[in-house]
Design an enzyme around this catalytic site. Sequence first.
Site, short mmCIF file in Angstrom:
data_model
loop_
_atom_site.label_atom_id
_atom_site.label_comp_id
_atom_site.label_asym_id
_atom_site.label_seq_id
_atom_site.Cartn_x
_atom_site.Cartn_y
_atom_site.Cartn_z
CE LYS A 133 -2.31 -1.12 3.68
NZ LYS A 133 -1.67 -2.40 3.96
NE ARG A 138 8.00 -0.26 9.85
CZ ARG A 138 6.89 -0.04 9.18
NH1 ARG A 138 6.95 0.38 7.95
NH2 ARG A 138 5.72 -0.25 9.74
NE ARG A 182 -4.45 0.52 9.37
CZ ARG A 182 -3.24 0.37 9.85
NH1 ARG A 182 -3.07 0.01 11.10
NH2 ARG A 182 -2.20 0.60 9.10
NE ARG A 202 1.49 -4.53 11.25
CZ ARG A 202 2.41 -4.16 10.37
NH1 ARG A 202 3.66 -4.59 10.48
NH2 ARG A 202 2.11 -3.35 9.39
NE ARG A 217 7.49 -2.52 6.53
CZ ARG A 217 6.20 -2.23 6.64
NH1 ARG A 217 5.57 -1.58 5.69
NH2 ARG A 217 5.53 -2.59 7.71
#
Length: 190
Positions: free
Chosen positions: A14, A134, A89, A145, A128
């Site tokens: 996204k 992260r 969401r 998630r 990522r």
Amino acid sequence: MMRLLLIGPPGAGKGTQAVRVAEHYGIPAISTGDIFRANVSEGTPLGLQAKDYMDRGAYVPDDLTNALVLDRLAQEDAGSGFLLDGFPRTLAQVSTLDECLQATDGGLDAVVQLVVDPDETVERLLNRAKVQGRSDDTEDVIRNRLAVYQEQTHPLVDVYRDRGILVSVDAQGDVGAVTDRIFAALAGRL
């Protein structure tokens, strides 16, 4: 005026596609993730609250999210349209967004659902995490998630399909090819 929403599970691309699509159409990409991470890095009170949820892979509560996004939508550059990434969401957030957009005589023009295999999203997010460092991208957090997405966000797909504004796009493969698929899906709608 063009008002778009990108929806899909974590790791669907996204953020990457939002930048490309928004640039193509000359509208701002508004990402709740970017808003949250900026507040976390700046150590704002909201950022500290949001960090706890993000580190667990949980959604930041609607009241905090709504306030940030509605403030962003009220900014001048969003007056001629926008692309939302990460909001709404939940079904409650859909209602909040609907109310906001009705106040400005409009609604969403299209909702682009990025479809990707769950195992592919886990792999993408683990990569990522290595590249960006992260803390919210460990395998356990990623799987949580994805479960939260299925439970709380995936029902929005039906809402937007019922409204006749949903287009589904295969989000696997080369980034440029995915972008081209998005443009092709939107071509007949905008």
